[in-house]
Design an enzyme around this catalytic site. Sequence first.
Site, PDB file in Angstrom:
ATOM      1  N   GLU A  90      39.013  47.317  39.805  1.00 29.91           N
ATOM      2  CA  GLU A  90      39.774  46.577  40.817  1.00 29.91           C
ATOM      3  C   GLU A  90      41.003  46.030  40.132  1.00 29.91           C
ATOM      4  O   GLU A  90      40.882  45.256  39.191  1.00 29.91           O
ATOM      5  CB  GLU A  90      38.985  45.336  41.252  1.00 29.91           C
ATOM      6  CG  GLU A  90      38.007  45.518  42.332  1.00 29.91           C
ATOM      7  CD  GLU A  90      37.326  44.170  42.633  1.00 29.91           C
ATOM      8  OE1 GLU A  90      37.953  43.109  42.507  1.00 29.91           O
ATOM      9  OE2 GLU A  90      36.145  44.222  42.983  1.00 29.91           O
ATOM     10  N   ASP A 131      41.317  32.197  45.232  1.00 29.06           N
ATOM     11  CA  ASP A 131      41.159  32.232  43.780  1.00 29.06           C
ATOM     12  C   ASP A 131      41.108  30.857  43.155  1.00 29.06           C
ATOM     13  O   ASP A 131      41.864  29.949  43.526  1.00 29.06           O
ATOM     14  CB  ASP A 131      42.299  33.040  43.153  1.00 29.06           C
ATOM     15  CG  ASP A 131      42.103  34.532  43.365  1.00 29.06           C
ATOM     16  OD1 ASP A 131      41.036  35.029  42.964  1.00 29.06           O
ATOM     17  OD2 ASP A 131      42.988  35.179  43.949  1.00 29.06           O
TER      18      ASP A 131
END
Lengths: 402, 275
Positions: free
Chosen positions: B56, B67
Amino acid sequence: MTAVLPDQLGHFGRFGGRFLPEALIAPLDELTTAWQQAMADKTFTDEFERMLREYAGTPSLLYDATRLSDIVGARVLLKREDLNHTGAHKIRNVLGQALLTKRMGKTRVIAETGAGQHGVATATACAYLDLECVVYMGEVDTERQALNVARMKLLGAEVIPVKTGSRTLKDAINEALRDWVASVDNTHYLLGTAAGGHPFPAMVRDFVRGIGDEARAQSLELLGRLPDAAVACVGGGSNAIGLFAAFVPDTEVKLYGIEAGGDGYETGRHAATITAGQVGVLHGARSYLLQDEDGQTIESHSISAGLDYPGVGPEHAWLAETGRATYRPVTDAAAMESLRLLARTEGIIPAIESAHAIAGTLEIAKELGPEATILVCLSGRGDKDMDTAGEWFGLIDGTGKA
Amino acid sequence: MSDVSTELGNAGTAIRKANDEGRAALVGYLPAGYPTVDGGVDAIKAMVDGGVDVLEIGLPYSDPVMDGVTIQRAAEIALAGGLRIRDVLGTVEKVAAYADLPVLVMTYWNPIERYGVDRFAVDLAAAGGAGLITPDLIPDEGAEWIAAADKNELDKVFLVSPSSTDARIGLTTASCRGFVYATAVMGVTGARDQASDLAAPLVARTKAATGLPVGVGLGVSNADQAADVAAYADAVIVGSAFVKALNAGGPAGVRSLTESLAEGVRRERSTPVAR
Ligand SMILES: Cc1ncc(COP(=O)(O)O)c(C=O)c1O
């Protein structure tokens, strides 16, 4: 409620919707259901109206600003949201959402704030309704709005300075969303403007629409007719949509949203999101935003912390695209000039955000002519901005002549 | 499922190959452009050398609300270094040429919308990319991406969460191609000490809805945690821990973490994982 928009998934035409982590989707569905049930429940709406009336001090006055009108060159009516408890329109949305938080059985509230007005209003409602309160605020804003930081702390809220990104409102929203993903079980995110993923834009609009509902009735009483135009400043868009909602069906009333033009639109240092006109996705909804070629958010610039945001609520994007409302920028300098003008003519010191609406009105009056009556949302008072104003006008060192 | 082979797509096929060996697949994440464009390529190649099964590559974004601090900082540094979307596609191209394994891009939605959804799908496929993981795009809003991915035979990895209702899991998995990304915790990315007790039930609910492989991410950082997750999931996804390993030990640090995690996903399972 006359509004037919948004659709079930929160779309205003191609704008709005939900662009958020899956973790928040079920909670947003629950919030939507809880809000719709509450609005259909008379005990909820009665209590909301009671709090607005007895605690927040609404309906706010509609003030015929004759001295200002002479200078503007058209009749100006000021909707005095600055006289509400805590000093801005924000208290309306906050009381609605805080009451809904109680109803959902949640015990903790988080909020973002730019100017600090929404943070103060949230801290106030949480004190009043006995809820735990955490406010995220960009570090830059904690410095330029220090008075409001002190108010929030005194009211028992925890204020967390956000040190990432541009350290302003957009980053405070990012941080609040990160908190919420982890805390949504017991926490309500009390978003302070008519932006974000569904149901926030519609829910916030409906909690603040008293601004326009009241002003419409007050105008009819005062004038025997509707005003020719309604004007409000636009940060995320809550005071503007609160004013506009009642008038959207009255097509003879022109609607103007005033964006923060910062150093001037042409310099690129501004927060004139709709004027800049690029569609994208930020903080949960499709709308206009300031972005570069790669879709990275561009930092906004405004002397007004409450307007210093590179996004805007999706209903404004829709009103702009359909032509129902017009959006235009005014510069920092024009806003500050208008702040002083209102102080000198009417003895009212507005928030710098609201001063943008006055500056816009000066331009609009020239276009509409002396017979026009212009309704302006004076969204908040200027106490919080005295440091900025003092510096701008050179009042602090004692040498300046404002 | 009649058309399960097409839905397995690129990443699903690689994950099933690992599953056929009686183990979970290891999916490794690093952002492009961190610490530099070339440095990022080297770090990602180190994951390949260490034995990752699926890659990824993160597309750094200015407002990464899913995040935690580790990946936020990396994105800020990459963007401050001038990273462009074309550099992300260049990274995909270099890595895909280096490694015979699926290379997905993990991205917030606005950069793709701004680039042009169709144009991005075409350019990603041309670079050898396998598909997208979209943490802030739900299938309800994803019609344009779904059409573009289908046209270009790219994987569409949507997320399911402990808060997802069974109805939403059904909707989401029906739109996935490749695998389903199950977020192990309610929260943002970041290495965590504690294993999540929300993940296993979520995987079970997801598997009840789909024949696609289910990968578990958010918070996995070491071989023991990887082995725990591998006991019930088809793939173990690791992100922040790789960024930390890169910060501490450069590409060599990334490689040694990869080797350790690869050992973790190969530990013997007490019971076979249902498909
Ligand atoms: C007095 C005042 N007016 C306007 C705004 C702008 O917000 P909105 O566009 O949501 O009304 C703020 C925000 O802090 C504010 O404090």
